[in-house]
Write a protein that holds these residues in place. Structure first.
Motif, PDB file in Angstrom:
ATOM      1  N   ARG A   1       0.814  -1.224   0.000  1.00 54.81           N
ATOM      2  CA  ARG A   1       0.000   0.000   0.000  1.00 54.81           C
ATOM      3  C   ARG A   1       0.849   1.276   0.000  1.00 54.81           C
ATOM      4  NH1 ARG A   1      -5.661   0.032   0.798  1.00 54.81           N
ATOM      5  NH2 ARG A   1      -6.503  -2.018   1.266  1.00 54.81           N
ATOM      6  N   GLN A   2       2.147   1.146   0.155  1.00 57.68           N
ATOM      7  CA  GLN A   2       3.041   2.303   0.128  1.00 57.68           C
ATOM      8  C   GLN A   2       3.373   2.650  -1.322  1.00 57.68           C
ATOM      9  OE1 GLN A   2       3.603   3.987   2.994  1.00 57.68           O
ATOM     10  NE2 GLN A   2       2.158   2.442   3.715  1.00 57.68           N
ATOM     11  N   ALA A   3       2.346   2.969  -2.077  1.00 62.04           N
ATOM     12  CA  ALA A   3       2.473   3.216  -3.512  1.00 62.04           C
ATOM     13  C   ALA A   3       2.701   4.694  -3.793  1.00 62.04           C
ATOM     14  CB  ALA A   3       1.211   2.739  -4.232  1.00 62.04           C
ATOM     15  N   ILE A   4       3.381   4.947  -4.876  1.00 69.28           N
ATOM     16  CA  ILE A   4       3.682   6.306  -5.307  1.00 69.28           C
ATOM     17  C   ILE A   4       2.463   6.874  -6.022  1.00 69.28           C
ATOM     18  CG2 ILE A   4       5.178   7.706  -6.774  1.00 69.28           C
ATOM     19  CD1 ILE A   4       7.236   5.301  -6.445  1.00 69.28           C
ATOM     20  N   LYS A   5       1.992   8.022  -5.553  1.00 70.82           N
ATOM     21  CA  LYS A   5       0.844   8.680  -6.180  1.00 70.82           C
ATOM     22  C   LYS A   5       1.326   9.526  -7.351  1.00 70.82           C
ATOM     23  CE  LYS A   5      -1.909   8.685  -2.067  1.00 70.82           C
ATOM     24  NZ  LYS A   5      -2.265   9.341  -0.852  1.00 70.82           N
ATOM     25  N   ILE A   6       0.625   9.428  -8.450  1.00 68.20           N
ATOM     26  CA  ILE A   6       0.945  10.220  -9.631  1.00 68.20           C
ATOM     27  C   ILE A   6       0.341  11.616  -9.448  1.00 68.20           C
ATOM     28  CG2 ILE A   6       0.601  10.376 -12.129  1.00 68.20           C
ATOM     29  CD1 ILE A   6       0.578   7.279 -12.084  1.00 68.20           C
ATOM     30  N   LEU A   7       1.122  12.644  -9.734  1.00 72.18           N
ATOM     31  CA  LEU A   7       0.685  14.017  -9.495  1.00 72.18           C
ATOM     32  C   LEU A   7      -0.504  14.429 -10.356  1.00 72.18           C
ATOM     33  CD1 LEU A   7       4.097  15.874  -9.095  1.00 72.18           C
ATOM     34  CD2 LEU A   7       2.487  15.187  -7.309  1.00 72.18           C
ATOM     35  N   ASN A   8      -0.520  14.009 -11.611  1.00 72.97           N
ATOM     36  CA  ASN A   8      -1.580  14.417 -12.520  1.00 72.97           C
ATOM     37  C   ASN A   8      -2.085  13.183 -13.284  1.00 72.97           C
ATOM     38  OD1 ASN A   8      -3.326  16.006 -13.957  1.00 72.97           O
ATOM     39  ND2 ASN A   8      -1.767  16.819 -15.348  1.00 72.97           N
ATOM     40  N   PRO A   9      -2.800  12.284 -12.591  1.00 71.15           N
ATOM     41  CA  PRO A   9      -3.220  11.040 -13.246  1.00 71.15           C
ATOM     42  C   PRO A   9      -4.303  11.277 -14.302  1.00 71.15           C
ATOM     43  CG  PRO A   9      -4.230  11.200 -11.102  1.00 71.15           C
ATOM     44  CD  PRO A   9      -3.283  12.375 -11.220  1.00 71.15           C
ATOM     45  N   ILE A  10      -4.381  10.357 -15.238  1.00 67.61           N
ATOM     46  CA  ILE A  10      -5.430  10.392 -16.253  1.00 67.61           C
ATOM     47  C   ILE A  10      -6.795  10.286 -15.577  1.00 67.61           C
ATOM     48  CG2 ILE A  10      -6.419   9.157 -18.223  1.00 67.61           C
ATOM     49  CD1 ILE A  10      -3.496   8.231 -18.821  1.00 67.61           C
ATOM     50  N   ASN A  11      -6.893   9.355 -14.625  1.00 65.39           N
ATOM     51  CA  ASN A  11      -8.092   9.207 -13.798  1.00 65.39           C
ATOM     52  C   ASN A  11      -7.709   8.455 -12.531  1.00 65.39           C
ATOM     53  OD1 ASN A  11      -8.275   6.359 -14.264  1.00 65.39           O
ATOM     54  ND2 ASN A  11      -9.314   6.760 -16.196  1.00 65.39           N
ATOM     55  N   GLU A  12      -8.644   8.305 -11.616  1.00 61.42           N
ATOM     56  CA  GLU A  12      -8.374   7.667 -10.326  1.00 61.42           C
ATOM     57  C   GLU A  12      -7.941   6.208 -10.481  1.00 61.42           C
ATOM     58  OE1 GLU A  12      -8.015   7.510  -6.132  1.00 61.42           O
ATOM     59  OE2 GLU A  12      -8.170   9.191  -7.512  1.00 61.42           O
ATOM     60  N   ASP A  13      -8.450   5.544 -11.513  1.00 63.02           N
ATOM     61  CA  ASP A  13      -8.098   4.139 -11.733  1.00 63.02           C
ATOM     62  C   ASP A  13      -6.656   3.948 -12.178  1.00 63.02           C
ATOM     63  OD1 ASP A  13     -10.599   3.320 -10.972  1.00 63.02           O
ATOM     64  OD2 ASP A  13     -11.363   3.180 -13.021  1.00 63.02           O
ATOM     65  N   LEU A  14      -5.989   5.014 -12.538  1.00 58.88           N
ATOM     66  CA  LEU A  14      -4.585   4.946 -12.945  1.00 58.88           C
ATOM     67  C   LEU A  14      -3.764   5.972 -12.171  1.00 58.88           C
ATOM     68  CD1 LEU A  14      -5.155   4.679 -16.810  1.00 58.88           C
ATOM     69  CD2 LEU A  14      -4.542   2.826 -15.254  1.00 58.88           C
ATOM     70  N   SER A  15      -3.996   6.045 -10.855  1.00 59.49           N
ATOM     71  CA  SER A  15      -3.386   7.117 -10.065  1.00 59.49           C
ATOM     72  C   SER A  15      -2.195   6.695  -9.215  1.00 59.49           C
ATOM     73  CB  SER A  15      -4.439   7.754  -9.169  1.00 59.49           C
ATOM     74  OG  SER A  15      -4.914   6.813  -8.227  1.00 59.49           O
ATOM     75  N   LEU A  16      -1.889   5.399  -9.174  1.00 61.76           N
ATOM     76  CA  LEU A  16      -0.764   4.906  -8.385  1.00 61.76           C
ATOM     77  C   LEU A  16       0.205   4.099  -9.242  1.00 61.76           C
ATOM     78  CD1 LEU A  16      -2.655   3.482  -5.269  1.00 61.76           C
ATOM     79  CD2 LEU A  16      -1.542   5.702  -5.469  1.00 61.76           C
ATOM     80  N   MET A  17       1.492   4.179  -8.905  1.00 57.45           N
ATOM     81  CA  MET A  17       2.474   3.294  -9.544  1.00 57.45           C
ATOM     82  C   MET A  17       2.320   1.929  -8.872  1.00 57.45           C
ATOM     83  SD  MET A  17       3.949   5.271 -11.709  1.00 57.45           S
ATOM     84  CE  MET A  17       5.332   4.314 -12.267  1.00 57.45           C
ATOM     85  N   ARG A  18       2.319   0.876  -9.653  1.00 57.11           N
ATOM     86  CA  ARG A  18       2.016  -0.436  -9.082  1.00 57.11           C
ATOM     87  C   ARG A  18       3.145  -0.960  -8.197  1.00 57.11           C
ATOM     88  NH1 ARG A  18       1.920  -4.259 -14.465  1.00 57.11           N
ATOM     89  NH2 ARG A  18       4.077  -3.902 -15.077  1.00 57.11           N
ATOM     90  N   THR A  19       2.743  -1.632  -7.128  1.00 53.71           N
ATOM     91  CA  THR A  19       3.662  -2.268  -6.199  1.00 53.71           C
ATOM     92  C   THR A  19       3.524  -3.783  -6.243  1.00 53.71           C
ATOM     93  OG1 THR A  19       2.017  -2.015  -4.453  1.00 53.71           O
ATOM     94  CG2 THR A  19       3.708  -0.301  -4.622  1.00 53.71           C
ATOM     95  N   THR A  20       2.570  -4.259  -7.013  1.00 47.63           N
ATOM     96  CA  THR A  20       2.348  -5.679  -7.239  1.00 47.63           C
ATOM     97  C   THR A  20       1.655  -5.834  -8.584  1.00 47.63           C
ATOM     98  OG1 THR A  20       1.257  -7.693  -6.432  1.00 47.63           O
ATOM     99  CG2 THR A  20       0.191  -5.599  -5.895  1.00 47.63           C
ATOM    100  N   LEU A  21       1.870  -6.960  -9.241  1.00 49.18           N
ATOM    101  CA  LEU A  21       1.235  -7.219 -10.525  1.00 49.18           C
ATOM    102  C   LEU A  21      -0.046  -8.038 -10.375  1.00 49.18           C
ATOM    103  CD1 LEU A  21       4.233  -6.446 -11.223  1.00 49.18           C
ATOM    104  CD2 LEU A  21       4.019  -7.944 -13.181  1.00 49.18           C
ATOM    105  N   VAL A  22      -0.326  -8.507  -9.169  1.00 47.00           N
ATOM    106  CA  VAL A  22      -1.444  -9.427  -8.932  1.00 47.00           C
ATOM    107  C   VAL A  22      -2.798  -8.865  -9.354  1.00 47.00           C
ATOM    108  CG1 VAL A  22      -2.737 -10.666  -7.137  1.00 47.00           C
ATOM    109  CG2 VAL A  22      -0.250 -10.786  -7.200  1.00 47.00           C
ATOM    110  N   PRO A  23      -3.191  -7.641  -8.960  1.00 46.93           N
ATOM    111  CA  PRO A  23      -4.538  -7.176  -9.345  1.00 46.93           C
ATOM    112  C   PRO A  23      -4.758  -7.170 -10.855  1.00 46.93           C
ATOM    113  CG  PRO A  23      -3.620  -5.732  -7.671  1.00 46.93           C
ATOM    114  CD  PRO A  23      -2.512  -6.654  -8.113  1.00 46.93           C
ATOM    115  N   GLN A  24      -3.760  -6.759 -11.611  1.00 50.66           N
ATOM    116  CA  GLN A  24      -3.917  -6.710 -13.064  1.00 50.66           C
ATOM    117  C   GLN A  24      -3.981  -8.114 -13.667  1.00 50.66           C
ATOM    118  OE1 GLN A  24      -0.538  -4.149 -13.336  1.00 50.66           O
ATOM    119  NE2 GLN A  24      -1.795  -2.407 -13.946  1.00 50.66           N
TER     120      GLN A  24
END
Length: 175
Positions: free
Chosen positions: A31-54
């Protein structure tokens, strides 16, 4: 590919909701993910820390289209921040994720695929019982070690997580 898996490619971004989808507790390191400053939308707002959800979302999409069995893999980066907010570049870890799903796939299919990876890399993996990943079945999961160092995990997707993704058959994941 030599064991019948097809490659997936996903964005390096994901949604904060993905953590809840895989039942990660609030204090989980992922959960210690990097937040993107200007994301396209909320669904793409964090840099991934695991590949499992995708990977699980890929299984869900396949099953919705009638593909009830398959083997998928991705080699992609996950981004581990040394501290938040960022003061230096994150650790970009190239990571392999594999998922198998369907009536003829099981834990040992996935373990065989891990062994093929080890053979290709000229290393040996050892496995220990693990139940520290809340998205994996507690009695069908393992830690993967190489030279005594924990390098990953594998196991059956927990029933409650499989329900959240509307999976119609058992699914197994390795990272």
């Amino acid at each position: 590919c030599s064991v019948g898996a097809y490659e997936c490619i996903h964005y390096s971004f994901f949604s904060p909701a993905d953590f809840d989808m895989i039942n990660l507790p609030e204090d989980a390191a992922e959960r210690q993910a990097i937040k993107i400053l200007n994301p396209i939308n909320e669904d793409l707002s964090l840099m991934r820390t695991t590949l499992v959800p995708q990977m699980l979302a890929a299984v869900e999409r396949n099953q919705k289209k009638g593909n009830m069995a398959g083997r998928l893999f991705e080699v992609g980066n996950k981004f581990i921040a040394k501290s938040l907010p960022l003061t230096e570049y994150p650790d970009e870890r190239e990571t392999l994720a594999i998922t198998v799903f369907g009536d003829n796939e099981d834990f040992y299919t996935l373990k065989g695929m891990a062994e093929k990876v080890a053979e290709t890399l000229f290393v040996n993996f050892t496995y220990e019982v693990a139940n520290n990943k809340p998205f994996l079945h507690p009695y069908q999961s393992a830690v993967i070690k190489c030279d005594g160092e924990e390098i990953g995990y594998m196991g059956k997707v927990a029933y409650e997580v499989a329900e959240k993704y509307n999976l119609r058959t058992g699914a197994y994941v390795l990272e």
